[in-house]
Every structure is written in structure tokens, then in C-alpha cells.
Design a protein around this motif. Sequence first.
Motif, PDB file in Angstrom:
ATOM      1  N   ARG A 141       0.739  -1.021  -0.288  1.00  0.00           N
ATOM      2  CA  ARG A 141      -0.020  -0.150  -0.276  1.00  0.00           C
ATOM      3  C   ARG A 141       1.013   1.172  -0.090  1.00  0.00           C
ATOM      4  NH1 ARG A 141      -4.836  -1.084   0.813  1.00  0.00           N
ATOM      5  NH2 ARG A 141      -5.822  -3.065   1.553  1.00  0.00           N
ATOM      6  N   PHE A 142       2.175   1.203   0.761  1.00  0.00           N
ATOM      7  CA  PHE A 142       2.973   2.620   0.545  1.00  0.00           C
ATOM      8  C   PHE A 142       3.313   2.609  -0.447  1.00  0.00           C
ATOM      9  CE2 PHE A 142       7.450   3.634   0.825  1.00  0.00           C
ATOM     10  CZ  PHE A 142       7.488   5.189   1.535  1.00  0.00           C
ATOM     11  N   ASN A 143       3.607   2.012  -1.560  1.00  0.00           N
ATOM     12  CA  ASN A 143       4.254   1.874  -3.263  1.00  0.00           C
ATOM     13  C   ASN A 143       2.932   2.565  -4.029  1.00  0.00           C
ATOM     14  OD1 ASN A 143       6.733   1.581  -2.623  1.00  0.00           O
ATOM     15  ND2 ASN A 143       6.719  -0.908  -2.859  1.00  0.00           N
ATOM     16  N   SER A 144       1.821   2.206  -3.408  1.00  0.00           N
ATOM     17  CA  SER A 144       1.088   2.626  -4.242  1.00  0.00           C
ATOM     18  C   SER A 144       0.426   4.068  -4.170  1.00  0.00           C
ATOM     19  CB  SER A 144      -0.727   1.643  -3.173  1.00  0.00           C
ATOM     20  OG  SER A 144      -1.659   2.371  -4.249  1.00  0.00           O
ATOM     21  N   VAL A 145       0.944   4.340  -2.627  1.00  0.00           N
ATOM     22  CA  VAL A 145       0.913   5.800  -2.539  1.00  0.00           C
ATOM     23  C   VAL A 145       1.859   6.603  -3.480  1.00  0.00           C
ATOM     24  CG1 VAL A 145       0.876   7.608  -0.529  1.00  0.00           C
ATOM     25  CG2 VAL A 145      -0.573   5.210   0.326  1.00  0.00           C
ATOM     26  N   VAL A 146       2.611   6.326  -3.186  1.00  0.00           N
ATOM     27  CA  VAL A 146       3.698   6.548  -3.975  1.00  0.00           C
ATOM     28  C   VAL A 146       3.642   6.985  -5.106  1.00  0.00           C
ATOM     29  CG1 VAL A 146       6.219   6.166  -4.369  1.00  0.00           C
ATOM     30  CG2 VAL A 146       5.809   6.091  -1.882  1.00  0.00           C
ATOM     31  N   ASN A 147       3.249   6.214  -5.822  1.00  0.00           N
ATOM     32  CA  ASN A 147       2.848   5.774  -7.408  1.00  0.00           C
ATOM     33  C   ASN A 147       2.125   7.298  -7.783  1.00  0.00           C
ATOM     34  OD1 ASN A 147       4.864   3.906  -7.726  1.00  0.00           O
ATOM     35  ND2 ASN A 147       3.565   2.241  -7.778  1.00  0.00           N
ATOM     36  N   ARG A 148       1.212   6.710  -6.607  1.00  0.00           N
ATOM     37  CA  ARG A 148      -0.052   8.450  -7.015  1.00  0.00           C
ATOM     38  C   ARG A 148       0.749  10.079  -7.419  1.00  0.00           C
ATOM     39  NH1 ARG A 148      -5.156   5.769  -3.194  1.00  0.00           N
ATOM     40  NH2 ARG A 148      -5.749   4.410  -3.965  1.00  0.00           N
ATOM     41  N   PHE A 149       2.014   9.851  -5.996  1.00  0.00           N
ATOM     42  CA  PHE A 149       1.949  11.025  -6.494  1.00  0.00           C
ATOM     43  C   PHE A 149       3.259  11.088  -6.491  1.00  0.00           C
ATOM     44  CE2 PHE A 149      -0.670  11.015  -2.690  1.00  0.00           C
ATOM     45  CZ  PHE A 149      -1.066  11.632  -2.976  1.00  0.00           C
ATOM     46  N   TYR A 150       4.300  10.531  -6.908  1.00  0.00           N
ATOM     47  CA  TYR A 150       5.989  10.694  -7.423  1.00  0.00           C
ATOM     48  C   TYR A 150       5.874  10.870  -8.913  1.00  0.00           C
ATOM     49  CZ  TYR A 150      10.593   9.769  -7.297  1.00  0.00           C
ATOM     50  OH  TYR A 150      12.158   9.664  -6.882  1.00  0.00           O
ATOM     51  N   PRO A 151       6.056  11.673  -9.748  1.00  0.00           N
ATOM     52  CA  PRO A 151       5.916  11.557 -10.807  1.00  0.00           C
ATOM     53  C   PRO A 151       5.879  10.580 -11.672  1.00  0.00           C
ATOM     54  CG  PRO A 151       7.420  13.646 -10.186  1.00  0.00           C
ATOM     55  CD  PRO A 151       7.231  12.319  -8.757  1.00  0.00           C
ATOM     56  N   THR A 152       5.272  10.317 -12.477  1.00  0.00           N
ATOM     57  CA  THR A 152       5.400   8.343 -13.409  1.00  0.00           C
ATOM     58  C   THR A 152       6.828   8.276 -14.207  1.00  0.00           C
ATOM     59  OG1 THR A 152       3.016   8.884 -14.154  1.00  0.00           O
ATOM     60  CG2 THR A 152       4.350   7.492 -15.620  1.00  0.00           C
ATOM     61  N   PHE A 153       7.178   9.299 -15.488  1.00  0.00           N
ATOM     62  CA  PHE A 153       8.247   8.800 -15.380  1.00  0.00           C
ATOM     63  C   PHE A 153       9.078   8.729 -14.755  1.00  0.00           C
ATOM     64  CE2 PHE A 153       8.926  13.233 -14.667  1.00  0.00           C
ATOM     65  CZ  PHE A 153      11.016  14.129 -14.271  1.00  0.00           C
ATOM     66  N   LEU A 154       9.530   9.147 -13.633  1.00  0.00           N
ATOM     67  CA  LEU A 154      10.366   8.940 -13.263  1.00  0.00           C
ATOM     68  C   LEU A 154      10.829   7.497 -11.720  1.00  0.00           C
ATOM     69  CD1 LEU A 154      11.440  12.414 -10.186  1.00  0.00           C
ATOM     70  CD2 LEU A 154      12.451  11.677 -12.096  1.00  0.00           C
ATOM     71  N   ASN A 166       8.754   5.544 -14.122  1.00  0.00           N
ATOM     72  CA  ASN A 166       9.294   4.151 -14.820  1.00  0.00           C
ATOM     73  C   ASN A 166      10.693   4.619 -15.272  1.00  0.00           C
ATOM     74  OD1 ASN A 166       7.003   3.854 -15.704  1.00  0.00           O
ATOM     75  ND2 ASN A 166       6.694   5.321 -16.921  1.00  0.00           N
ATOM     76  N   LYS A 167      11.478   5.183 -15.155  1.00  0.00           N
ATOM     77  CA  LYS A 167      13.028   5.516 -15.066  1.00  0.00           C
ATOM     78  C   LYS A 167      13.586   4.359 -14.228  1.00  0.00           C
ATOM     79  CE  LYS A 167      16.828   8.553 -15.389  1.00  0.00           C
ATOM     80  NZ  LYS A 167      18.017   7.462 -15.154  1.00  0.00           N
ATOM     81  N   TRP A 168      13.667   4.779 -12.857  1.00  0.00           N
ATOM     82  CA  TRP A 168      13.899   3.679 -11.760  1.00  0.00           C
ATOM     83  C   TRP A 168      13.308   2.242 -11.959  1.00  0.00           C
ATOM     84  CZ3 TRP A 168      10.828   0.072  -8.980  1.00  0.00           C
ATOM     85  CH2 TRP A 168      11.660  -0.911  -7.495  1.00  0.00           C
ATOM     86  N   ALA A 169      12.679   2.018 -12.572  1.00  0.00           N
ATOM     87  CA  ALA A 169      11.813   0.317 -12.670  1.00  0.00           C
ATOM     88  C   ALA A 169      12.541  -0.246 -14.403  1.00  0.00           C
ATOM     89  CB  ALA A 169      10.202   0.645 -13.328  1.00  0.00           C
ATOM     90  N   VAL A 170      13.050   0.524 -14.905  1.00  0.00           N
ATOM     91  CA  VAL A 170      13.893   0.821 -16.740  1.00  0.00           C
ATOM     92  C   VAL A 170      15.022   0.212 -15.926  1.00  0.00           C
ATOM     93  CG1 VAL A 170      14.931   0.990 -18.825  1.00  0.00           C
ATOM     94  CG2 VAL A 170      12.559   1.648 -18.189  1.00  0.00           C
ATOM     95  N   HIS A 180       9.386   1.914 -25.962  1.00  0.00           N
ATOM     96  CA  HIS A 180       8.916   2.165 -24.975  1.00  0.00           C
ATOM     97  C   HIS A 180       9.357   2.090 -23.527  1.00  0.00           C
ATOM     98  CE1 HIS A 180       6.988  -0.046 -22.614  1.00  0.00           C
ATOM     99  NE2 HIS A 180       6.955  -0.836 -24.346  1.00  0.00           N
ATOM    100  N   ARG A 181       9.436   3.479 -22.934  1.00  0.00           N
ATOM    101  CA  ARG A 181       9.877   3.521 -21.901  1.00  0.00           C
ATOM    102  C   ARG A 181       9.346   3.647 -20.610  1.00  0.00           C
ATOM    103  NH1 ARG A 181      15.218   2.466 -21.788  1.00  0.00           N
ATOM    104  NH2 ARG A 181      15.607   4.434 -19.903  1.00  0.00           N
ATOM    105  N   TYR A 182       7.678   3.196 -20.980  1.00  0.00           N
ATOM    106  CA  TYR A 182       6.689   3.270 -19.691  1.00  0.00           C
ATOM    107  C   TYR A 182       6.719   1.268 -19.790  1.00  0.00           C
ATOM    108  CZ  TYR A 182       5.234   7.563 -21.092  1.00  0.00           C
ATOM    109  OH  TYR A 182       5.335   8.919 -21.968  1.00  0.00           O
ATOM    110  N   VAL A 183       6.540   1.343 -18.107  1.00  0.00           N
ATOM    111  CA  VAL A 183       6.556   0.113 -17.937  1.00  0.00           C
ATOM    112  C   VAL A 183       5.245  -0.516 -17.688  1.00  0.00           C
ATOM    113  CG1 VAL A 183       7.321  -2.050 -15.857  1.00  0.00           C
ATOM    114  CG2 VAL A 183       8.465  -0.080 -16.718  1.00  0.00           C
ATOM    115  N   LEU A 184       4.232  -0.902 -18.645  1.00  0.00           N
ATOM    116  CA  LEU A 184       3.121  -0.746 -18.069  1.00  0.00           C
ATOM    117  C   LEU A 184       2.648  -2.269 -18.674  1.00  0.00           C
ATOM    118  CD1 LEU A 184       1.663   0.817 -21.337  1.00  0.00           C
ATOM    119  CD2 LEU A 184       2.109   2.308 -19.029  1.00  0.00           C
ATOM    120  N   GLY A 185       3.262  -3.510 -19.003  1.00  0.00           N
ATOM    121  CA  GLY A 185       3.217  -4.885 -18.498  1.00  0.00           C
ATOM    122  C   GLY A 185       4.780  -5.278 -17.935  1.00  0.00           C
ATOM    123  N   PHE A 186       4.218  -6.702 -17.826  1.00  0.00           N
ATOM    124  CA  PHE A 186       5.733  -7.070 -16.893  1.00  0.00           C
ATOM    125  C   PHE A 186       5.515  -8.575 -17.404  1.00  0.00           C
ATOM    126  CE2 PHE A 186       2.867  -6.841 -13.487  1.00  0.00           C
ATOM    127  CZ  PHE A 186       2.990  -8.093 -12.839  1.00  0.00           C
TER     128      PHE A 186
END
Length: 506
Positions: free
Chosen positions: A239-252, A254-258, A276-282
Motif C-alpha cells: 500500500r505504501f508503494n501504491s501511495v508513492v505511485n500516485r504522487f511521484y512523477p510517472t517518468f521517474l 518508470n526510469k527507476w523501474a527500467v 517505449h519507456r513506460y513499464v505498463l506490462g511485465f
Amino acid sequence: MPGKRVAVIGAGVSGLGAIKICLEEGLEPTCFERSNDIGGLWRYEEKVEAGRPSIYKSVTSNALKEMTAFSDYPFPDHFPNYLHNSKVMEYIRMYVKHFHLKKHIQFLSKVCSVRKHSDFSSTGQWDVVVEVEGKQKSFVFDGVMVCTGLYTNPFLPLQNFPGIKRFKGQYMHSGEYKTPEEFRGKKIIVVGIGNSGIDLAIELSHVVAQVFLSTRQVAWIWNQVWDNGMPMDTVLFTRFNSVVNRFYPTFLINKWAVDKLNLQFNHDIYGLLPQHRYVLGFLKHNFASAFWILIKPNIGEFTETLAIFEDGTEEDLDVVIFATGYTFYFPFLGNDSTVLDSQCSMFKFVFPPQQEKPTLAFIGILQPVGPPFPHQNSRKAMFKFGISFLGLNKLPSMSVMMVDYKDEIASEAGVKPNLFSLFLRDPKLFKEVFFGPCTPYQYRLQGPGKWAGAQGAILTQKKCIIKPLRTRILIRNQPLYSVLFWLKIVCSALLLFVLTLVIIKG
């Protein structure tokens, strides 16, 4: 209204959970199972049977046991974190026995048709025809829960592969595959880079002459083991990561994930780097055996013995395995366009939006995009379904129906944990619910179906995850980080601080 009768079609994981939820809501479920046993997809059979899901002998769950457990019945703590199908079946049988579900199942009962009752607009009832020992029986039910799964009708897109009919080797769908032994020494290509495609390619690579993995699209590969050797699910799906994902910039994010994914598995080297640089699926998989697998692009055409790829290269082959997925298959619904549209769109991934009465539900069929919690989503959907039957809820208008899934169903059913309340009365439990893995037990803390053991299951879930990993106990004379160790760290820090001041003043 208590006593309403519900038909549950299929006695797999979703069907068994549906029976349990119906009983909790005061409904009367009757489950129709076409085979002679429970388990659905997870029950391994040597022979492939049309209309029944089929798995290969080595199939192992790619989702952590704690994330896929029934919300009021944890896995035994000594079970491995990622379970072989035989272990899943053992757990399913324990669940059925514990809650006395078998008496609600009619085996060797094939559902032939499900049609709206003559006065459906007022009652929401369904006419269900079932075949037992060659004879058909008719029933009227107040509701129907379709729990037949997604893996019964293999999708074999031969029209997309010119020349496949003249190929003299063997070609098959991954659903027909059982063990690698029959392919020993052959040259094989697996078409498709889903979980099954990678599974088969890795398994075959140990016994065949050569394995090729053909993919039209590329994908991000996620390891099941994350930092510190912990299962990925426990680290990322909180749940913590879910909250972070809502407020943290998406491109950052995605960059971390990539960057993280490429550190574990360089996608560019293996020819799998998405444009694409978006981590939409995995894909969640251990791709360590990729050194024996040659990644190839999409196949342009086949000859009698060759596969010719879109980049102009070609390979001589003995076998083609199409890991191309499955299509929706509900033959008992016929061609009733008022039940499902061509896109099979469903409200909350459960209810056909065209229905004027919410008395037909599809459990565990559709899944929202993102990290998979299929059984958890199915259970939340069952809460919603039961409440609809009891007349406590109505479907919203079409304009409101296509909304985000996440915790919505849990909130509407009154089973989403109240984080503020937990923080005030039980900080330890709050910490585990908010920062720990978002396991199904959280939806049994309050509301309908509340389970007294939910708190204990949540507080001990990390021990259950670690226990199967700790098969060798280390005996130390002193703690790994002793008091002396920390004293040295503090002294060193103070010395560094003093030296810094001296240098500045000097």
C-alpha cells in the motif's frame, strides 16, 4: 434475501471461492463441475481433454503463495513460496475439506445452456440446463457465477503464419505440451513471449538440440527474486508503494523501474528492449537459462522445413510450439448478444454491463492491467456479487461503470481495511498492512466475512515467506552486528567529524 439459489459453473479455484462466499452471504450455491474432481487448471492430467484447461507437468505458480492464498485460509508456512501445481492441488483439497465445500458440488455435470428466465426483467432468474450421464436436467437459479477460467480454448492464429500448413514438422499449441522428453534432440521454436512461452523455452533448452524463442513484441522481464533474495511481490506490491505511485512523477518511477530491470537482465543485449519507456506490462520470470535460447523476431513464413523470419534470417526446424494464449469460451451462453458484447467488456471485470439485473457474474475471467492478484480480485468480486443478490447494491449507470478497479470493490463491500483506525488502535498491524505485502488477508479484517485469524495471518506472513527459504540454520556465537560493531561505527563517525572540523579551522 436469504435462501436465493446460485449456480456456480466450475470447481476450480474461483468456483470453490465462489461457493464459500455464497455460503457466507446466506445464499444456496450448487456447483456444476464437468469432470470428476476439483482443482480446474491446477489439476494435472496426462491427456489433453477438449473444453478443459491443461497444464504441463512442471507448471509452477509465478505468484507468491501469500498473495494468492484464499483470504481466510493461509497456505501452510512450510510450503515453498512459488508452488508446483501438485502443492497447489494439495492446498485446494485442504481448503475444500476445511470448509466442507464438496457437498455443494455436482461432479460429471456439464452445463449445456444458461438462458434468461421468461420473467428475467422482474426476477433476474436464469434457466440452466445440465447434462448428467447423458440426460439433461433443467433448473431455475436466482443467479449464475461463471468460474470456468480463461484457459479452456487455445488460440492458434495459423492465418498469421503463411506456409504453416505445408510445414512437414510438428506444430502444436502450448496447451498440448506436457513434458520435454518427447522433444529430446530436436530443433524447436516457441512462438510467443508470455509466461508459458518462456517457461517452455527454458525447460526444453535442457534436452533439445536448440530452442528458438520468436516474439513479435518485446517485454520487460522481472525476476521473481528481488533485493536481498526476497520474493518480488513482498517488496513491490504494498500500500505504501501504491501511495508513492500516485504522487511521484510517472517518468521517474518508470526510469527507476527500467534501470532496475536492466541491471538484473540487460534487455538490449538479448534483443528484448522495448522502444517505449513506460513499464505498463511485465513478465515475472527467472530468465537465467537464456544463454541456451536464441531470441528471434516474428516469423514471416514457413516452408516445408524452415522458418523464415522478418529480418530475412531462417532456421531449420522440427517442431513449432505456439504459446499464443487463449480466447474466451462460454458455449453454454450461445450467441446471446445481450449477455456479452464482442469486446467482453465487464463492469468491475465481473458483470456484463448490458445486464439490467446483476445476477450473472464472471469470476476470475478478466483481470485488470498491472501486477496480478487474480484470486484476490475474484474474492472481492464475490463480495460485490453476494451483496448485489441481497439487494444492498445496484449497478451504476453505464457512464460510471468503467472506473479504476483497485480497492473500489473492497470499499463498496465494506472489507477494505481502515488504515486510520488501524494506526490508532494497533500500530504494529498498521505497519504490516501499509508497508508490508498487500495480501488477501487484509480483506478479512473487517466487514462481511470478517475472519478472526486475519490479524495473526498478516503479522506472521513474513515468517511464512522466510521459513521455506531458511532450510539451513546458521549458528553464530554472537549477533552478526554486535554492540561492539555499532560502537566502532559511532566512534569512527565521531573521529571523522572531529577531523573535518580540524581541517576546516586549519
